[in-house]
Design a protein around this motif. Structure first.
Motif, PDB file in Angstrom:
ATOM      1  N   ALA A   1     -13.943 -78.030  39.422  1.00  0.00           N
ATOM      2  CA  ALA A   1     -13.114 -79.220  39.254  1.00  0.00           C
ATOM      3  C   ALA A   1     -11.643 -78.873  39.383  1.00  0.00           C
ATOM      4  CB  ALA A   1     -13.393 -79.848  37.895  1.00  0.00           C
ATOM      5  N   MET A   2     -11.280 -77.706  38.866  1.00  0.00           N
ATOM      6  CA  MET A   2      -9.887 -77.284  38.929  1.00  0.00           C
ATOM      7  C   MET A   2      -9.430 -77.152  40.375  1.00  0.00           C
ATOM      8  SD  MET A   2      -8.690 -76.810  35.838  1.00  0.00           S
ATOM      9  CE  MET A   2      -7.543 -75.457  35.748  1.00  0.00           C
ATOM     10  N   GLN A   3     -10.342 -76.676  41.229  1.00  0.00           N
ATOM     11  CA  GLN A   3      -9.978 -76.556  42.636  1.00  0.00           C
ATOM     12  C   GLN A   3      -9.724 -77.921  43.253  1.00  0.00           C
ATOM     13  OE1 GLN A   3     -12.862 -73.977  44.422  1.00  0.00           O
ATOM     14  NE2 GLN A   3     -11.248 -72.608  45.156  1.00  0.00           N
ATOM     15  N   LEU A   4     -10.548 -78.883  42.861  1.00  0.00           N
ATOM     16  CA  LEU A   4     -10.389 -80.220  43.410  1.00  0.00           C
ATOM     17  C   LEU A   4      -9.099 -80.871  42.922  1.00  0.00           C
ATOM     18  CD1 LEU A   4     -14.062 -81.431  43.095  1.00  0.00           C
ATOM     19  CD2 LEU A   4     -12.790 -80.988  45.208  1.00  0.00           C
TER      20      LEU A   4
ATOM     21  N   SER B   1      -5.595 -78.332  48.456  1.00  0.00           N
ATOM     22  CA  SER B   1      -5.729 -79.727  48.884  1.00  0.00           C
ATOM     23  C   SER B   1      -6.221 -80.589  47.737  1.00  0.00           C
ATOM     24  CB  SER B   1      -6.715 -79.835  50.047  1.00  0.00           C
ATOM     25  OG  SER B   1      -6.684 -78.690  50.825  1.00  0.00           O
ATOM     26  N   GLY B   2      -5.907 -80.156  46.527  1.00  0.00           N
ATOM     27  CA  GLY B   2      -6.350 -80.911  45.356  1.00  0.00           C
ATOM     28  C   GLY B   2      -5.421 -82.069  45.059  1.00  0.00           C
ATOM     29  N   ALA B   3      -5.844 -82.877  44.100  1.00  0.00           N
ATOM     30  CA  ALA B   3      -5.125 -84.105  43.776  1.00  0.00           C
ATOM     31  C   ALA B   3      -3.650 -83.856  43.480  1.00  0.00           C
ATOM     32  CB  ALA B   3      -5.788 -84.769  42.568  1.00  0.00           C
TER      33      ALA B   3
ATOM     34  N   GLY C   1     -12.511 -83.991  35.916  1.00  0.00           N
ATOM     35  CA  GLY C   1     -12.848 -83.649  37.300  1.00  0.00           C
ATOM     36  C   GLY C   1     -14.348 -83.522  37.491  1.00  0.00           C
ATOM     37  N   ILE C   2     -14.999 -82.835  36.555  1.00  0.00           N
ATOM     38  CA  ILE C   2     -16.445 -82.643  36.667  1.00  0.00           C
ATOM     39  C   ILE C   2     -17.165 -83.980  36.561  1.00  0.00           C
ATOM     40  CG2 ILE C   2     -18.395 -81.822  35.290  1.00  0.00           C
ATOM     41  CD1 ILE C   2     -17.403 -79.792  37.226  1.00  0.00           C
ATOM     42  N   LEU C   3     -16.676 -84.830  35.640  1.00  0.00           N
ATOM     43  CA  LEU C   3     -17.284 -86.143  35.478  1.00  0.00           C
ATOM     44  C   LEU C   3     -17.174 -86.927  36.792  1.00  0.00           C
ATOM     45  CD1 LEU C   3     -18.639 -88.058  33.483  1.00  0.00           C
ATOM     46  CD2 LEU C   3     -16.375 -88.948  32.924  1.00  0.00           C
TER      47      LEU C   3
END
Lengths: 578, 364
Positions: A130-133, A138-140, A328-330
């Motif tokens: 989630a941290m990567q996303l 290219s994450g939020a 993020g995981i959710l």
């Protein structure tokens, strides 16, 4: 009594009665045997292989070849680098939070305490995805930064990512230890210093800081050990040039005979033991009994409006970052597509369906292994605590010491130790190999989580004044009845806490699990989550399984609190009466 | 339940206990008569609580025997002794209500339910806490907690009642009140009671007999009056009440015995039994009188010249430190309204009543 030392020694003598009984000795022997077989022998085996020349002699040649490989040298330094920086970043997060809670009057205190436990519920390797996303290239966050300001911050590049994830997950260890240490400082400590003319920074530097130091070091050492131990996060972030992944990869790809994996293991053990020793050394002789009768904690101060804004601002920022992986995981578990965008483009429940179709067995396995481990932990911990505090069985302190050492044995190392020590051994009657069965996983969890349960049980028994038991004996209850009617009910809260913490942390264990799982059928949830997260397509179901794991742990914790709730309150009673 | 107690005799016979090289009790022998209120008095670390714990069975002596009602209980485990103990910190179980606490010992004795309930209620009524059965110990005051602890112990109708510093956790007023109540209860039940304390006033005021311990050795056993008037040695003289101890020697001055000391010179001690040689004399502060030099004085007393150095007003009396020769005497004078007393620096005469001088031969 002449001196305090003599007095406490006499008290111990009086408490311990004349001698120990055979049944107490038998229990001690049984526990010792368990620890020898499932902790000491496997670790010694690993150390032995790292130094063995294959002909029964001792050699340093494996260490020579380890350090002659540039990959290994890099892994060694990177591991130290990641460990130290993770501690530094975690300190930056935790120290202001701890100080705010203890020192100032403001409403955020409870929030911070809750916040402190949150990250521990979800394993770092789950959060890493989630941290990567969210924070990745290219994450939020970087997408927004780039859009608004035209630059990006490399939070997750290379080892930065590992450091960031570890610091965010393990800062609670520092936070909680520090809060306890600060809360234990009696206001008289500070008042007497003020009375003698100290104030401000000087008062903090000379009184508050030194008194809280052992608490900080204990937390920091734990963070360092945890980071060294963590195998899942580097693997998920594809940063394999660290010691834990190298040990794992050497053993799984080259084989159980490869000495380089053992050398990496020994180095990890040494580093962790060093951190543990450092924290014990800081604590030594500094059991500042700062709690007096009529105890009052450090004086709380009111914040000025400006300070209030700063404090709340900092807490809000930390809260946002700490909650980011959970959120993020959710989102990931509900997202149809989520890449190169701030938020997912479309939502679905399909991942949960996949998980329920594919992995109910894993959920069952987690419940089984962790249930066994946590139950054994509480039983063993309770027995050791009783032997330590209420009897004079020889070697009782050695048991405590050995269990504490388990804290510094990385999961990968214990896993390798089990594979090597028990290879070729069959389970009686079934003919199944011990190393291929789930029994070792459950017993490994038991050994690794025993230190937590032990601290919990020891603390509970310490609060129990020995006269409560003597009163029962005086009124006609033999030892066994006394334990049953007085000791166990009063320790229920502590034992439950031990059970929950063992269960919770075992449920998210991955380092040893990766080494020991030999078939999909025996895999627990943590292993399943890791497998899913390996592939881009598996991220959704992996996240869904992660959310389920968090839910199970949370519901379990809540239910057991409800179940033993009224009893657990007695801990407060005892404190008030003592 | 008041008549249920049989009065038993308790004996310690040559009891010794050591932890490694630290001797906690050395050759202790005491006999406690049936039904008496007996105090174990001593400074902290003297071994008095250890003695109590030996009797309760939490410790075993290395040598010697302990007998209760003539029966040797030295090897009997605590739960089979029937010796009730009230702990210093009360040791009430916080996870049980007051009633459950009191019923515990009766349940362990497997008494029928109705009997347990009846005796629990009776014990709580006895200590005046009949209404408090459903409360938790944490909801009671210190004094109430102590009554519960007492009720819990009395309920099992023990052979002997042990009280470990029972008043030390109470405030001054309540302490005196509870002291009276404990004594009244003990008299009512007639149970042999042993009471540990470091407070000599407490011991002297309630006990029939007192044993004074120091460094694990019995120094003296006697009635409060015996301890006060005829201390067996220096330690007792110092520990029980306030006293002036003077070192010197007994000599025969031809006309009679005199006590000669460096600080005071010679004092005739015709009345006291004494043999020639090194000795100490002990004089209680109130056995002396102060007078202005030159004022008419009682010739039955021995008069010494001195100077008041300190003065402490204590209400009923005023305590003076008077420098006499090279020594200092503590002298108490009763205080009456309108009497100014003596200011520090005043020269005075100190009158000693020879009949109140106790000679301690220098064995210690």
């Amino acid at each position: 009594m002449k001196s305090l030392a003599l007095r406490s020694w006499l008290a111990a003598g009086v408490r311990a009665r004349a001698d120990y009984t055979w049944s107490q000795a038998a229990v001690a022997v049984l526990i010792a045997a368990f620890l020898i077989v499932f902790l000491i022998v496997p670790v010694i085996t690993v150390v032995y292989v790292a130094f063995a020349d294959g002909a029964g002699g001792v050699t340093l040649s494996h260490f020579g070849s380890f350090f002659s490989l540039s990959l290994m040298r890099e892994s060694f330094w990177s591991s130290i680098y990641v460990g130290v920086w993770s501690v530094a970043i975690a300190t930056l997060i935790a120290v202001p939070l701890a100080y705010f809670t203890v020192r100032f009057e403001f409403r955020g205190a409870l929030l911070i305490q809750t916040l402190g436990i949150l990250p521990l519920i979800m394993p770092p390797f789950v959060g890493a995805v989630a941290m990567q996303l969210i924070f990745g290239r290219s994450g939020a966050v970087n997408l927004l930064l780039d859009e608004w300001f035209g630059f990006k911050i490399p939070f997750m590049e290379g080892l930065n990512g590992v450091i960031f994830v570890e610091a965010l997950h393990y800062f609670p260890f520092i936070l909680m230890n520090l809060v306890v240490a600060l809360n234990n400082i009696d206001s008289s400590m500070e008042e007497s210093a003020q009375n003698l003319g100290a104030s401000g920074i000087r008062l903090f530097r000379r009184i508050v800081f030194p008194l809280a130091m052992p608490g900080y070091v204990a937390g920091a050492a734990l963070v360092f050990i945890k980071v060294f131990d963590d195998l899942g996060t580097p693997l998920v972030l594809h940063q394999t040039n660290l010691l834990a992944p190298q040990a794992y990869l050497r053993i799984t790809s080259i084989g159980i005979e490869d000495p380089i994996g053992y050398v990496a293991s020994v180095i990890m053990v040494i580093a962790s033991l060093f951190a543990l020793w450092l924290s014990m050394w800081t604590m030594r002789g500094k059991d500042y009994a700062t709690l007096q009768r009529g105890y009052a904690g450090l004086a709380k101060r009111r914040l000025s409006p400006g300070q209030t804004v700063l404090a709340y601002g900092w807490i809000a920022l930390v809260l946002a970052v700490v909650l980011a992986p959970h959120l993020g995981i959710l989102l990931l578990s509900l997202a149809k597509v989520w890449s190169f965008s701030v938020l997912p483009d479309a939502y679905t429940l399909e991942h949960y369906a996949t998980v329920f179709r594919d992995s109910p067995r894993m959920i069952g396995n987690t419940m089984l292994y962790c249930g066994i481990a946590a139950t054994l932990d509480v039983v063993i911990a309770m027995a050791i605590a009783y032997l330590m505090l209420r009897t004079r069985v020889p070697g009782r302190n050695a048991l405590d010491f050995t269990v504490t050492i388990a804290l510094a044995i990385p999961g990968v190392v214990l896993g390798i130790g089990y594979l090597r020590t028990f290879r070729g051994i069959e389970i009686p009657f079934t003919g199944e190999l011990l190393t291929a069965s789930w029994i070792l996983i459950a017993l490994g969890y038991t050994v690794r989580r025993l230190p937590y349960a032990l601290r919990s049980c020891v603390a509970a028994l310490q609060q129990l004044h020995v006269s409560l038991e003597e009163a029962a004996e005086n009124l006609g209850a033999p030892k066994r009845r006394t334990i049953l009617r007085v000791v166990v009910p009063l320790m229920a809260g502590g034992m439950l806490a031990g059970f929950i913490i063992s269960f919770m942390t075992a449920a998210v264990e991955l380092s040893m699990t990766l080494m020991l799982v030999s078939s999909q059928n025996d895999a627990p949830m943590s292993y399943g989550i890791y497998l899913y997260l390996q592939s881009a397509a598996g991220r959704g179901p992996g996240a869904a399984l992660g959310i389920l794991a968090v839910l199970i742990v949370a519901v379990g914790t809540y239910l057991s609190h409800r179940l033993v709730g009224s009893r657990a309150n007695t801990a407060g009673d005892i404190q008030r009466m003592a | 339940m008041t008549e249920a107690f049989k009065k038993v005799r308790v004996e310690f016979e040559n009891v010794s206990l050591a932890y490694g090289k630290t001797r906690v009790l050395t050759d202790v022998s005491i006999a406690i008569e049936p039904g008496e209120f007996f105090a174990l008095l001593g400074p902290s670390g003297s071994g008095k609580s250890t003695l109590l714990r030996l009797l309760a069975g939490f410790l075993r002596p290395q040598t010697g025997a302990i007998r209760v009602g003539g029966e040797d209980v030295t090897r009997v485990p605590p739960w089979e002794r029937d010796i009730g103990m009230v702990f210093q910190n009360y040791a009430l179980w916080p996870h049980m209500t007051v009633r459950q606490n009191v019923a515990f010992g009766l349940e362990e004795r497997k008494l029928p339910r109705a009997e347990v309930e009846r005796r629990t209620a009776a014990a709580l009524d006895l200590v005046g806490l009949g209404e408090f059965g459903a409360r938790r110990p944490g909801q009671l005051s210190g004094g109430q907690q102590q009554r519960v602890a007492l009720a819990r112990t009395i309920a099992i109708e023990p052979k002997v009642l042990l009280l470990d510093e029972p008043l030390s956790n109470l405030d001054a007023k309540l302490r005196i009140h509870m002291r009276g109540e404990l004594l009244a209860l003990q008299r009512k039940l007639g149970i042999t009671t042993i009471f540990v304390t470091h407070d000599q006033e407490e011991a002297l005021s309630v006990a029939d007999h007192v044993a004074v311990l120091d460094q694990g050795v019995i120094q003296q056993v006697g009635t409060p009056v015996e301890l006060y008037d005829t201390p067996a040695n220096r330690f007792i003289a110092h520990f029980v009440g306030t006293i002036n101890l003077l070192q010197g020697a007994i000599e025969n001055a031809g006309t009679g015995m005199v006590f000669r000391s460096e600080s005071l010179g010679s004092i005739a001690i015709a009345g006291a039994r004494a043999s020639i040689g090194a000795a100490e004399i002990a004089i209680r502060p109130h056995a002396m009188q102060l007078a202005t030099p030159g004022a008419p004085s009682d010739s039955g007393r021995i008069w010494l010249d001195g100077t008041v150095t300190e003065r402490e007003f204590l209400g009923e009396f005023v305590r003076y430190n008077v420098k006499v020769g090279t020594g200092t005497l503590v002298v108490d004078q009763p205080h009456y309204m309108g009497e100014p007393g003596f200011a520090p620096g005043t020269r005075v005469k100190v009158g000693i009543n020879p009949a109140q001088v106790k000679v301690l031969q220098a064995s210690h």
